[in-house]
Motif scaffolding. Structure first.
Motif, mmCIF file in Angstrom:
data_model
loop_
_atom_site.group_PDB
_atom_site.id
_atom_site.type_symbol
_atom_site.label_atom_id
_atom_site.label_comp_id
_atom_site.label_asym_id
_atom_site.label_seq_id
_atom_site.Cartn_x
_atom_site.Cartn_y
_atom_site.Cartn_z
ATOM 1 N N VAL A 92 0.840 -1.195 0.000
ATOM 2 C CA VAL A 92 0.000 0.000 0.000
ATOM 3 C C VAL A 92 0.876 1.246 0.000
ATOM 4 O O VAL A 92 1.975 1.249 0.549
ATOM 5 N N SER A 93 0.373 2.272 -0.647
ATOM 6 C CA SER A 93 1.019 3.586 -0.665
ATOM 7 C C SER A 93 -0.078 4.625 -0.435
ATOM 8 O O SER A 93 -1.266 4.299 -0.533
ATOM 9 N N PRO A 94 0.289 5.860 -0.155
ATOM 10 C CA PRO A 94 -0.754 6.885 -0.009
ATOM 11 C C PRO A 94 -1.645 6.988 -1.249
ATOM 12 O O PRO A 94 -2.849 7.211 -1.130
ATOM 13 N N ALA A 95 -1.090 6.761 -2.425
ATOM 14 C CA ALA A 95 -1.876 6.848 -3.659
ATOM 15 C C ALA A 95 -2.900 5.722 -3.786
ATOM 16 O O ALA A 95 -3.947 5.900 -4.405
ATOM 17 N N SER A 96 -2.614 4.566 -3.197
ATOM 18 C CA SER A 96 -3.544 3.433 -3.319
ATOM 19 C C SER A 96 -4.400 3.228 -2.070
ATOM 20 O O SER A 96 -5.255 2.349 -2.048
ATOM 21 N N ALA A 97 -4.199 4.030 -1.040
ATOM 22 C CA ALA A 97 -4.885 3.829 0.243
ATOM 23 C C ALA A 97 -6.403 3.888 0.112
ATOM 24 O O ALA A 97 -7.112 3.031 0.661
ATOM 25 N N ALA A 98 -6.933 4.876 -0.596
ATOM 26 C CA ALA A 98 -8.391 5.022 -0.691
ATOM 27 C C ALA A 98 -9.039 3.815 -1.368
ATOM 28 O O ALA A 98 -10.080 3.329 -0.918
ATOM 29 N N SER A 99 -8.432 3.322 -2.443
ATOM 30 C CA SER A 99 -9.028 2.164 -3.119
ATOM 31 C C SER A 99 -8.915 0.911 -2.256
ATOM 32 O O SER A 99 -9.823 0.069 -2.256
ATOM 33 N N LEU A 100 -7.828 0.783 -1.476
ATOM 34 C CA LEU A 100 -7.704 -0.359 -0.581
ATOM 35 C C LEU A 100 -8.720 -0.271 0.556
ATOM 36 O O LEU A 100 -9.310 -1.285 0.935
ATOM 37 N N GLU A 101 -8.963 0.930 1.079
ATOM 38 C CA GLU A 101 -10.007 1.107 2.099
ATOM 39 C C GLU A 101 -11.342 0.577 1.590
ATOM 40 O O GLU A 101 -12.018 -0.197 2.273
ATOM 41 N N ARG A 102 -11.720 0.985 0.389
ATOM 42 C CA ARG A 102 -12.995 0.546 -0.193
ATOM 43 C C ARG A 102 -13.020 -0.962 -0.422
ATOM 44 O O ARG A 102 -14.035 -1.617 -0.179
ATOM 45 N N ALA A 103 -11.917 -1.525 -0.883
ATOM 46 C CA ALA A 103 -11.866 -2.974 -1.123
ATOM 47 C C ALA A 103 -12.045 -3.749 0.186
ATOM 48 O O ALA A 103 -12.773 -4.747 0.222
ATOM 49 N N ILE A 104 -11.402 -3.294 1.242
ATOM 50 C CA ILE A 104 -11.540 -3.964 2.539
ATOM 51 C C ILE A 104 -12.983 -3.856 3.028
ATOM 52 O O ILE A 104 -13.579 -4.849 3.460
ATOM 53 N N GLU A 105 -13.541 -2.659 2.959
ATOM 54 C CA GLU A 105 -14.934 -2.458 3.388
ATOM 55 C C GLU A 105 -15.882 -3.365 2.608
ATOM 56 O O GLU A 105 -16.725 -4.059 3.196
ATOM 57 N N ASP A 106 -15.747 -3.366 1.293
ATOM 58 C CA ASP A 106 -16.627 -4.193 0.455
ATOM 59 C C ASP A 106 -16.481 -5.676 0.775
ATOM 60 O O ASP A 106 -17.472 -6.408 0.831
ATOM 61 N N ALA A 107 -15.264 -6.139 0.983
ATOM 62 C CA ALA A 107 -15.040 -7.562 1.260
ATOM 63 C C ALA A 107 -15.668 -7.972 2.588
ATOM 64 O O ALA A 107 -16.356 -8.993 2.672
ATOM 65 N N ILE A 108 -15.452 -7.193 3.627
ATOM 66 C CA ILE A 108 -15.942 -7.570 4.949
ATOM 67 C C ILE A 108 -17.462 -7.414 5.042
ATOM 68 O O ILE A 108 -18.140 -8.214 5.679
ATOM 69 N N GLU A 109 -18.012 -6.410 4.373
ATOM 70 C CA GLU A 109 -19.470 -6.231 4.385
ATOM 71 C C GLU A 109 -20.210 -7.394 3.745
ATOM 72 O O GLU A 109 -21.406 -7.580 3.976
ATOM 73 N N ASN A 110 -19.536 -8.208 2.942
ATOM 74 C CA ASN A 110 -20.164 -9.388 2.346
ATOM 75 C C ASN A 110 -20.487 -10.460 3.378
ATOM 76 O O ASN A 110 -21.307 -11.340 3.115
ATOM 77 N N GLN A 111 -19.842 -10.431 4.521
ATOM 78 C CA GLN A 111 -20.024 -11.482 5.520
ATOM 79 C C GLN A 111 -21.392 -11.367 6.200
ATOM 80 O O GLN A 111 -21.927 -10.268 6.350
ATOM 81 N N PRO A 112 -21.943 -12.489 6.630
ATOM 82 C CA PRO A 112 -23.254 -12.477 7.277
ATOM 83 C C PRO A 112 -23.288 -11.565 8.499
ATOM 84 O O PRO A 112 -22.315 -11.482 9.249
#
Length: 123
Positions: free
Chosen positions: A38-58
């Motif tokens: 991760v870098s500062p330039a990729s942080a926002a997209s990684l934040e969204r990816a983590i949120e989307d992945a975990i929100e899939n869980q029951p």
């Protein structure tokens, strides 16, 4: 050793199950994404990816991930670094059987501490 019949009489409450579910979400979040480049330039997209992945869980109602870009930037010496708990603040909300659990992760004494912030009964 606890037998199956002893466990049946000590079933967890719905609030306890909601807390357990929050722990499961944090375990998945941390161990799935720790070590991700991760870098500062990729942080926002990684934040969204983590949120989307975990929100899939029951039972997961919401996840908010903040990657601390100032701390991240200070740690970089070759274009990127690996994501660890020291670079994240996380809040997640789990709802299970009319119970809402809010849990948070933040650094505490050099350790990414994950804890229950609140447990509330829903009407």
């Amino acid at each position: 050793m606890t037998t199956d019949s002893e466990m049946d009489t000590a079933s967890p409450t719905d609030a306890e199950t909601a807390c357990f579910e929050a722990g499961i979400k944090f375990g998945a979040l941390y161990h799935q994404f720790a070590g991700t480049p991760v870098s500062p330039a990729s942080a926002a997209s990684l934040e969204r990816a983590i949120e989307d992945a975990i929100e899939n869980q029951p039972h997961c109602e919401s996840v908010s991930v903040a990657i601390l870009t100032d701390e991240l930037d200070a740690a970089i010496d070759h274009g990127y670094t690996e994501l660890t708990g020291r670079f994240m603040e996380v809040e997640l909300v789990v709802e299970f059987e009319k119970n809402r659990v809010t849990a948070r992760m933040a650094m505490e004494e050099g350790y990414p501490r994950m804890r229950i912030a609140s447990v509330e009964a829903l009407d």
